[in-house]
Design an enzyme around this catalytic site. Sequence first.
Site, short mmCIF file in Angstrom:
data_model
loop_
_atom_site.label_atom_id
_atom_site.label_comp_id
_atom_site.label_asym_id
_atom_site.label_seq_id
_atom_site.Cartn_x
_atom_site.Cartn_y
_atom_site.Cartn_z
N ARG A 112 73.45 60.16 -21.93
CA ARG A 112 72.96 58.88 -21.43
C ARG A 112 72.36 59.00 -20.03
NH1 ARG A 112 72.88 53.91 -22.94
NH2 ARG A 112 72.59 52.29 -21.38
N ASP A 122 78.96 57.30 -24.21
CA ASP A 122 80.16 56.69 -24.77
C ASP A 122 79.82 55.57 -25.75
OD1 ASP A 122 82.08 58.17 -23.48
OD2 ASP A 122 82.08 56.90 -21.71
N ASP A 132 85.29 51.34 -14.93
CA ASP A 132 85.77 52.63 -15.42
C ASP A 132 87.26 52.83 -15.20
OD1 ASP A 132 83.35 53.39 -16.42
OD2 ASP A 132 82.80 54.67 -14.74
N MET A 183 82.28 43.94 -18.93
CA MET A 183 81.00 44.61 -19.12
C MET A 183 80.77 45.14 -20.53
SD MET A 183 79.32 47.48 -16.61
CE MET A 183 79.50 46.35 -15.23
N LYS A 232 81.25 62.31 -10.93
CA LYS A 232 80.37 62.45 -12.09
C LYS A 232 79.20 61.48 -12.03
CE LYS A 232 80.33 61.37 -17.06
NZ LYS A 232 79.69 60.05 -17.07
N ASN A 233 79.48 60.20 -11.78
CA ASN A 233 78.40 59.20 -11.82
C ASN A 233 77.38 59.40 -10.71
OD1 ASN A 233 79.54 58.04 -14.08
ND2 ASN A 233 80.65 56.46 -12.96
#
Length: 435
Positions: free
Chosen positions: A97, A121, A319, A341, A22-23
Site C-alpha cells: 500500500r 492490511d 494503530d 477510521m 514504519k509509517n
Amino acid sequence: MSSFRVKGGLKLKGEITPQGAKNEALQILCAVLLTEEKVTINKIPNIRDVNKLIELLADMGVKVEKVGPESYTFQADEVDLNYLDTQDFLKKASALRGSVMILGPLLARFGTGRLSKPGGDKIGRRRLDTHFVGFQKLGAKFEYDSKQEIYKIDGTNLKGTYMLLDEASVTGTANILMAAVMAEGQTTIYNAACEPYLQQLCDMLNRMGAKITGVGSNLLNIEGVEKLNGTEHTLLPDMIEIGSFIGLAAMTKSEITIKNVQVEKLGIIPETFRRMGIKLEIKGDDIYIPSQEHYEIETFIDGSILTIADAIWPGFTPDLLSIVLVTATQAKGTVLVHQKMFESRLFFVDKLIDMGAQIILCDPHRATVIGLDRKYPLRGIRMTSPDIRAGVSLLIAALSAEGTSVIDNIEQIDRGYQYIDQRLNALGADIVRID
C-alpha cells in the site's frame, strides 16, 4: 506460511529499543525520488513492507547501498520510467500500500506516474481519493483503467494552488506535499495531516531545498522550487511499537524500560495508557514500566465508562486501539473502544473472546471491554493474525495467557515489527518461530 508458538504466563524484564518508524519510513523512502543526488537514511527498520519498497525503488533504477545495520544511501539519478509500464512493476506495487506515495515524487520530477491498486492490511475500505483529487488540483490529469486496475497520471506542468483536503490523510498529505514542492508557484494545503512523521518529511524536504512553512499545523504553505538536493535523515522511533511495549508490560506483569523514545513526539499516547491504570515513568528519553499486579481503568469525571477513540493528530492514533483493547481485557474496569477510521479492524476480537476475554462487539467500529482484573486469565489457543496491529495484539494476549498459543500467518506481524520474537525472547519471553 509461518507461525509463532508462544508459551504464556512468563514475566519479562529488561530494556528494549524501538525500531525506526514504519509509517515514516514509507514516506521518506519515496522522497528519495525527488532528487538525483545521494540521500542517506538512518534507522530504517528491517521489516517486510519497508524492504519491499526498497526493492521496488531498486527495480526502478535507484542505486541502493546498505552502509550500516540500519542505514542506506539512495541515488535516483538514473530512474527507468519505462519500468513503470511493466507487469513486474504493477505486480510489486500492488502488493504494498505504501507504494502509492511514489506518485507524488514521480509527478513532481518526471511529470508522469503509474500505479496498480495497492494492497496492504485488510482492515476496511481505504480510499485513495484524497491523493488523486490533490494531484488534479495541481493540474495533473487522472485516468483509471478499471479492467487492469491501473492508475495513470499525467503531471506535466504542475502549478501551485489552494486546496482543502476532504480528510486529513497522512499518506494523502505526504503525497500531495511531495508533488507540490516542485510545482510552479505557491500551494496551500488546508486540513493537512500534522503527525510527527509528516513533520519529519517536511523537515527533510526543507533540508533538501524545499520551501515549506506551517510545519506541525494543519495549514501548509509550499513555494515551488526547480530542484532539490541530497540530504541525510534519521527516522523517529516507532510510536506504535512503543505503545505495544507499554501494553505488553502491563498484560504480562513485566518490568520493562523502553529506550530512546523521543517522548516529545509521542503526543497523548503515554497519558492514554495512564488512563488505563498503567503506571509508567518518563526517565530522560526513556519510558519505565514497573511490574504491576493490577491496573484499573479510569472513568470520566461523572463516573461514566471511559471511551478511547482514534482521532487525527494530536489525537490518539488508530494503530494503537488494538493494543488498548487487548490490554483492557485484564484491567479492572470497563472501557469502550471506538475505532472510527476502519470498519474491519475490530474483527479480531473473536479470538480474544475464544481465549476467555469479556468483550461485546457493539458494531464494526465499537467494542466494550469488561476487564477481568486477572481473576480469569486468558487461555492459550490457536489463532490467525489478520493484520499487523491485530497480530501484535494477539501476540500480547498469548504472552499473558495460561498455556501455549499458536499464531498463524505471522507474515502480517513481520510486515511491521522487526525481529519481534528475538527481541522479546531477550527479555524472557518464550516465542518459537515455526516455518
